[in-house]
Scaffold this motif. Structure first.
Motif, PDB file in Angstrom:
ATOM      1  N   GLU A  45       0.575  82.027 -40.775  1.00  0.00           N
ATOM      2  CA  GLU A  45      -0.543  81.232 -40.278  1.00  0.00           C
ATOM      3  C   GLU A  45      -0.130  79.776 -40.042  1.00  0.00           C
ATOM      4  N   ILE A  46       0.681  79.274 -40.943  1.00  0.00           N
ATOM      5  CA  ILE A  46       1.098  77.878 -40.833  1.00  0.00           C
ATOM      6  C   ILE A  46       2.049  77.695 -39.654  1.00  0.00           C
ATOM      7  N   ILE A  47       2.910  78.648 -39.397  1.00  0.00           N
ATOM      8  CA  ILE A  47       3.817  78.560 -38.243  1.00  0.00           C
ATOM      9  C   ILE A  47       3.002  78.542 -36.952  1.00  0.00           C
ATOM     10  N   ILE A  48       1.946  79.342 -36.893  1.00  0.00           N
ATOM     11  CA  ILE A  48       1.079  79.331 -35.712  1.00  0.00           C
ATOM     12  C   ILE A  48       0.409  77.972 -35.557  1.00  0.00           C
ATOM     13  N   LEU A  49       0.005  77.356 -36.670  1.00  0.00           N
ATOM     14  CA  LEU A  49      -0.602  76.025 -36.586  1.00  0.00           C
ATOM     15  C   LEU A  49       0.402  74.958 -36.156  1.00  0.00           C
ATOM     16  N   ILE A  50       1.632  75.086 -36.584  1.00  0.00           N
ATOM     17  CA  ILE A  50       2.656  74.124 -36.156  1.00  0.00           C
ATOM     18  C   ILE A  50       2.890  74.257 -34.652  1.00  0.00           C
ATOM     19  N   LEU A  51       2.962  75.496 -34.155  1.00  0.00           N
ATOM     20  CA  LEU A  51       3.113  75.705 -32.705  1.00  0.00           C
ATOM     21  C   LEU A  51       1.882  75.207 -31.950  1.00  0.00           C
ATOM     22  N   ASN A  52       0.707  75.392 -32.525  1.00  0.00           N
ATOM     23  CA  ASN A  52      -0.513  74.900 -31.907  1.00  0.00           C
ATOM     24  C   ASN A  52      -0.506  73.373 -31.827  1.00  0.00           C
ATOM     25  N   VAL A  91      -7.947  80.705 -32.459  1.00  0.00           N
ATOM     26  CA  VAL A  91      -7.124  81.591 -33.298  1.00  0.00           C
ATOM     27  C   VAL A  91      -6.722  80.871 -34.585  1.00  0.00           C
ATOM     28  N   GLY A  92      -6.272  79.626 -34.467  1.00  0.00           N
ATOM     29  CA  GLY A  92      -5.892  78.854 -35.645  1.00  0.00           C
ATOM     30  C   GLY A  92      -7.064  78.620 -36.587  1.00  0.00           C
ATOM     31  N   PHE A  93      -8.228  78.352 -36.013  1.00  0.00           N
ATOM     32  CA  PHE A  93      -9.430  78.175 -36.823  1.00  0.00           C
ATOM     33  C   PHE A  93      -9.753  79.450 -37.593  1.00  0.00           C
ATOM     34  N   GLY A  94      -9.661  80.577 -36.923  1.00  0.00           N
ATOM     35  CA  GLY A  94      -9.926  81.847 -37.587  1.00  0.00           C
ATOM     36  C   GLY A  94      -8.926  82.159 -38.686  1.00  0.00           C
ATOM     37  N   VAL A 128     -11.337  72.333 -34.348  1.00  0.00           N
ATOM     38  CA  VAL A 128     -12.635  72.426 -33.669  1.00  0.00           C
ATOM     39  C   VAL A 128     -12.780  71.273 -32.673  1.00  0.00           C
ATOM     40  N   LEU A 129     -12.400  70.064 -33.081  1.00  0.00           N
ATOM     41  CA  LEU A 129     -12.470  68.912 -32.173  1.00  0.00           C
ATOM     42  C   LEU A 129     -11.551  69.098 -30.969  1.00  0.00           C
ATOM     43  N   ALA A 130     -10.341  69.587 -31.188  1.00  0.00           N
ATOM     44  CA  ALA A 130      -9.408  69.816 -30.080  1.00  0.00           C
ATOM     45  C   ALA A 130      -9.927  70.899 -29.140  1.00  0.00           C
TER      46      ALA A 130
END
Length: 179
Positions: A45-52, A91-94, A128-130
């Motif tokens: 999950e964290i890797i996806i957030l870093i890519l996001n 996706v990251g929020f979820g 959410v803001l982004a």
């Protein structure tokens, strides 16, 4: 782009929103890296957030550039990037929402629960803001490319403002010659 299209796109303040996206992306990368270092069991999950976060930075840079010199290509690219970013934000929020409130499994994790909950809450709020910024910019881009172009291209009857569209003097003289 027509002047009315540029005015419609610039009314969304793309340079400011791009700067906000760059800041949110940087914040997401930094906070995600901190959580990644603290807790190894949520690595995917964290890797996806870093890519996001990296995608937010790139999207923000393109948006700032499009705000300075808008072209049809840049506005179209921004629409696609903003919609992709909004999808990744959702996706990251979820992925992060299912870890809040964070509860550590061992005594080691209990020391950092409050910190991780604060970081995850901040990440969710920034995502959410982004997402909202991405959708607003995409809608303003679509508006600028469609409605403003229609206004600019529509000829006004009996006007000499746009003779290239057939409402100028040549069209009138051709009609009078046939009568």
């Amino acid at each position: 782009m027509y002047p009315s299209q540029m005015k419609a796109f610039k009314s969304a303040e793309p340079k400011t929103l791009g700067a906000v996206e760059i800041i949110i992306g940087t914040l997401a990368v930094i906070l995600s890296t901190i959580v990644y270092k603290l807790h190894y069991h949520i690595q995917r999950e964290i890797i996806i957030l870093i890519l996001n976060g990296a995608q937010l930075i790139i999207t923000g840079i393109v948006l700032v550039h499009a705000g300075r010199r808008p072209t049809k290509c840049l506005v179209g690219t921004n629409i696609v990037l903003q919609l992709l970013t909004a999808a990744f934000d959702i996706v990251g929020f979820g992925l992060m929402a299912r870890h809040v409130p964070f509860r550590g499994e061992s005594y080691y994790y209990r020391d950092t629960e409050f910190l991780v909950n604060g970081i995850l809450g901040t990440l969710i709020g920034s995502l959410v803001l982004a997402c909202i910024i991405g959708l607003v910019v995409a809608l303003f881009g679509l508006y600028a490319l469609s409605v403003s172009a229609i206004k600019e291209m529509t000829p006004i009857p009996n006007s000499t403002a746009n003779p290239q569209y057939g409402s100028g003097g040549q069209a009138k003289s051709g009609m009078h010659a046939g009568n």
